[in-house]
Design a protein around this motif. Structure first.
Motif, PDB file in Angstrom:
ATOM      1  N   PHE A   1     -26.713 -44.498   4.422  1.00 18.86           N
ATOM      2  CA  PHE A   1     -27.212 -45.206   3.231  1.00 18.86           C
ATOM      3  C   PHE A   1     -26.765 -44.490   1.967  1.00 18.86           C
ATOM      4  N   LEU A   2     -26.911 -43.175   1.930  1.00 18.38           N
ATOM      5  CA  LEU A   2     -26.524 -42.410   0.746  1.00 18.38           C
ATOM      6  C   LEU A   2     -25.023 -42.521   0.485  1.00 18.38           C
ATOM      7  N   GLU A   3     -24.244 -42.450   1.554  1.00 19.02           N
ATOM      8  CA  GLU A   3     -22.790 -42.543   1.406  1.00 19.02           C
ATOM      9  C   GLU A   3     -22.370 -43.919   0.891  1.00 19.02           C
ATOM     10  N   LYS A   4     -23.096 -44.946   1.276  1.00 15.20           N
ATOM     11  CA  LYS A   4     -22.778 -46.300   0.812  1.00 15.20           C
ATOM     12  C   LYS A   4     -22.855 -46.379  -0.705  1.00 15.20           C
ATOM     13  N   HIS A   5     -23.801 -45.659  -1.283  1.00 13.82           N
ATOM     14  CA  HIS A   5     -24.005 -45.717  -2.728  1.00 13.82           C
ATOM     15  C   HIS A   5     -23.265 -44.620  -3.492  1.00 13.82           C
TER      16      HIS A   5
ATOM     17  N   LYS B   1     -18.423 -40.551   0.150  1.00 16.14           N
ATOM     18  CA  LYS B   1     -18.426 -39.434   1.098  1.00 16.14           C
ATOM     19  C   LYS B   1     -18.622 -38.126   0.347  1.00 16.14           C
ATOM     20  N   ALA B   2     -19.555 -37.315   0.792  1.00 15.67           N
ATOM     21  CA  ALA B   2     -19.844 -36.054   0.112  1.00 15.67           C
ATOM     22  C   ALA B   2     -20.641 -35.149   1.038  1.00 15.67           C
ATOM     23  N   ALA B   3     -20.764 -33.894   0.648  1.00 10.78           N
ATOM     24  CA  ALA B   3     -21.691 -32.988   1.321  1.00 10.78           C
ATOM     25  C   ALA B   3     -23.104 -33.473   1.031  1.00 10.78           C
TER      26      ALA B   3
ATOM     27  N   ALA C   1     -34.985 -30.130   7.217  1.00 11.15           N
ATOM     28  CA  ALA C   1     -33.727 -30.489   6.571  1.00 11.15           C
ATOM     29  C   ALA C   1     -32.621 -30.660   7.601  1.00 11.15           C
ATOM     30  N   PHE C   2     -31.684 -31.566   7.284  1.00 14.40           N
ATOM     31  CA  PHE C   2     -30.493 -31.785   8.101  1.00 14.40           C
ATOM     32  C   PHE C   2     -29.290 -31.893   7.179  1.00 14.40           C
ATOM     33  N   ALA C   3     -28.205 -31.188   7.528  1.00 13.36           N
ATOM     34  CA  ALA C   3     -26.984 -31.196   6.729  1.00 13.36           C
ATOM     35  C   ALA C   3     -25.865 -31.902   7.482  1.00 13.36           C
ATOM     36  N   ASN C   4     -25.057 -32.695   6.769  1.00 16.94           N
ATOM     37  CA  ASN C   4     -23.911 -33.316   7.425  1.00 16.94           C
ATOM     38  C   ASN C   4     -22.758 -32.316   7.526  1.00 16.94           C
ATOM     39  N   ALA C   5     -21.682 -32.723   8.174  1.00 19.79           N
ATOM     40  CA  ALA C   5     -20.580 -31.816   8.480  1.00 19.79           C
ATOM     41  C   ALA C   5     -19.830 -31.360   7.229  1.00 19.79           C
ATOM     42  N   GLU C   6     -19.973 -32.087   6.121  1.00 19.23           N
ATOM     43  CA  GLU C   6     -19.268 -31.728   4.897  1.00 19.23           C
ATOM     44  C   GLU C   6     -19.947 -30.579   4.139  1.00 19.23           C
ATOM     45  N   VAL C   7     -21.164 -30.239   4.517  1.00 21.09           N
ATOM     46  CA  VAL C   7     -21.895 -29.178   3.813  1.00 21.09           C
ATOM     47  C   VAL C   7     -21.349 -27.818   4.250  1.00 21.09           C
ATOM     48  N   GLY C   8     -20.828 -27.065   3.285  1.00 21.73           N
ATOM     49  CA  GLY C   8     -20.312 -25.742   3.581  1.00 21.73           C
ATOM     50  C   GLY C   8     -21.423 -24.714   3.703  1.00 21.73           C
TER      51      GLY C   8
END
Length: 279
Positions: free
Chosen positions: A114-118, A121-123, A142-149
């Protein structure tokens, strides 16, 4: 990371754009300012903040705007608006999400997709704090996607932990369970106080006295749980003398139709609702 290092990381976090300055957003902002985030690095986006929040923003040297800030690329875009408003609120902020931005959302049920739709693509980090964050005693999943360094993850951890412990989960779907247990959890405890007070009234106590006794009992038990190295079951056993009054009450609460199946049903309902909010 040491306290000094965490403070240093917060101080060098770059531009923090906080969307929403209600109870949770305001609690996070207060914690950041107390823990080394320079007010000058924070921009609060809210069309109608409280007078108290406006004073906090002004005293800290932070900025307040009612729409997307101009000429800024966010280091952290922290989304603290109600889930029902996000379809309208988020799209204009895509312009300030850059390649080094990390987006943090504390909206129940709203997925990374949902966040990416708006926002593109980002961390991104989905987080679920709870209302005791307002007194620095919350807990956040908390959960982080793969783009989060690694550096971004540590920065987000430091931003979230100003309100209490942070627990990272391995799967995004776990956030819905976190929402059911701890995100909504304070309401269950407050209702427990209401129930205890009402039961005391029915035993003949004055209503205000019963409420004071129930309130202070739950608050004190929570503080004992916080300070004690023992787990909850051990603390319960410590209070329970064989054949005593506590044992008599627990025989009812722990019966086959007692509290556990009610909590199972209640938390499943909360998780289901969090999933429905995803749309």
């Amino acid at each position: 990371m040491t306290t000094e290092a965490s403070s240093s990381a917060l101080a060098s976090s770059g531009a923090i754009i906080l969307i929403g300055a209600g109870n949770m957003g305001g609690a996070m902002l207060t914690g950041w300012l107390k823990n080394g985030v320079p007010g000058s690095s924070v921009t609060v986006v809210d069309p109608n903040p409280s007078e108290t929040m406006l004073k906090l923003i002004a005293d800290a040297g932070a900025s307040h705007v009612t729409g997307v800030p101009a000429g800024v690329t966010a280091g952290v875009l922290f989304v603290a608006v109600k889930p029902q408003l996000m379809d309208v609120v988020l799209p204009p902020f895509k312009d300030i999400v850059g390649p080094n931005t990390v987006v943090v959302s504390i909206a129940a049920g709203k997925t990374l997709t949902f966040l990416e739709k708006h926002l593109g693509k980002a961390a991104m980090v989905r987080a679920m704090p709870n209302t005791p964050a307002m007194v620095g005693r919350g807990v956040t999943g908390a959960f982080a996607n793969a783009e989060v360094g690694e550096g971004q993850r540590q920065l987000v951890h430091d931003l979230l932990k100003v309100s209490g412990p942070v627990e990272w989960v391995p799967e995004e779907g776990d956030i819905d369970a976190v929402t059911a247990v701890s995100g909504s959890g304070p309401a269950y405890v407050f209702y427990l106080v209401e129930c205890m007070a009402e039961a005391g009234r029915k035993l003949g106590l004055q209503a205000d006295l019963a409420m004071r006794l129930a309130r202070e009992t739950v608050a004190g038990a929570g503080e004992l749980l916080h300070q004690s190295p023992d787990d909850a079951s051990r603390l319960r056993q410590n209070v329970t003398s064989p054949g005593g009054t506590t044992a008599a009450a627990l025989a009812v609460l722990m019966a086959e139709g007692g509290m556990q199946p009610l909590f199972d049903e209640a938390l499943e309902a909360a998780r289901k609702r969090a999933q429905e909010l995803a749309g």
